[in-house]
Enzyme design. Sequence first.
Site, short mmCIF file in Angstrom:
data_model
loop_
_atom_site.label_atom_id
_atom_site.label_comp_id
_atom_site.label_asym_id
_atom_site.label_seq_id
_atom_site.Cartn_x
_atom_site.Cartn_y
_atom_site.Cartn_z
N THR A 110 0.70 -1.17 -0.05
CA THR A 110 0.13 -0.06 -0.33
C THR A 110 1.08 1.15 0.02
O THR A 110 0.86 2.66 -0.53
CB THR A 110 -1.11 -0.01 1.51
OG1 THR A 110 -1.62 -0.75 0.73
CG2 THR A 110 -1.84 0.93 1.31
N THR A 154 1.20 -4.13 4.19
CA THR A 154 0.76 -4.98 5.76
C THR A 154 0.53 -5.94 6.07
O THR A 154 0.39 -6.21 6.69
CB THR A 154 -0.01 -3.35 6.36
OG1 THR A 154 -1.74 -3.18 5.73
CG2 THR A 154 0.88 -2.03 6.42
N ASP A 155 -0.44 -6.03 4.54
CA ASP A 155 -0.87 -7.79 5.38
C ASP A 155 -0.46 -8.90 5.40
O ASP A 155 -1.30 -9.24 6.53
CB ASP A 155 -2.01 -7.94 3.35
CG ASP A 155 -2.67 -7.50 3.08
OD1 ASP A 155 -3.27 -6.45 3.63
OD2 ASP A 155 -3.70 -7.33 2.07
#
Length: 333
Positions: A18, A93-94
């Site tokens: 992201t 960040t997943d």
Amino acid sequence: MNDATDERWVHAIALGGTIAMTEVAGGGVAPTLGAAELTGALPVGLTGVRLDASTFREMPGAHLELADLVLLRDRIDELFAAGVDGVVITQGTDTIEETAFALELLSDAEQPIVVTGAMRHPGRPGADGPANLLAAIQVAGAEESRAVGVLVLMDEVVHAARFVRKAHTFRPSAFVSTGVGPIGWVTEERVRVPVRPASRLHLDVAATDPVPPVALLTAVVGDDGRFATAVAELGYAGAVMAGFGAGHVSLRQAEYLGDLAKEMPVVLASRTGAGETARATYGFPGSERDLLGRGLIGAGSLDPFKARVLLSYALALGWPVDRIAAAFERLSR
């Protein structure tokens, strides 16, 4: 440390995520920004830091593989051998909680490795990527961050890779260290890391070592356990069972897991995300006593996702069950 100047030499490696996403044709955002664009967007200048950067991958965090992280570790080792004082990884960040823990296992370097990302992409109001990257660079360049292990920096909070997890889908404060709390913070460019994990574990996996697939099963009410019967047939080399509470499953599932443990290592973790799996509290069929007696390995304080990472790399090295069990015990101290 780089002896040529009083500056700390920090290298930022971009993996996508992201933090690197912009709008694309067809709608939504996707990774398009490389390391140069990310470091060029820093909100203020850096004091006492020599910064350079490179792009390793441009992909969502969900697309990363455990084998990618072995190659990334090799790249980090090259940078440290060249005199770099600290490395920052930017990614989606997943999967930060898993990839940071993977690097924690793969690297035994004393130099800081700091993983960061963003919960809001650059096109959203209040995008947090530049601030997170700036703070991560400050942490990577700080003497306080040496010999601590791999760190995750989000929202000016420093987390140990072993404990961190993503606990919200969108908030900038999404990252927490359940059960133990963060180990440090950044304030006015001052880096504080007053808490240090008691032990580390190094798995010297090489890029030439295939990483075997490991299945992750989750206990749910009414589950008859049939997934466990298909694990071996599907070609998995190991399995992690995310059990209820302190490590419990249904009676039928306990029987299937016991059979599976005769064929491959099966690790028993808790789906709660905090606390340690029990060893000798409950005595009913499907309890932790029953499952450990059937040959399962207790995950200790590691959650199911990190347990799967550890088991995957241990299998890549050909570790026997007793050595795998000792590794989980060590990381629970």
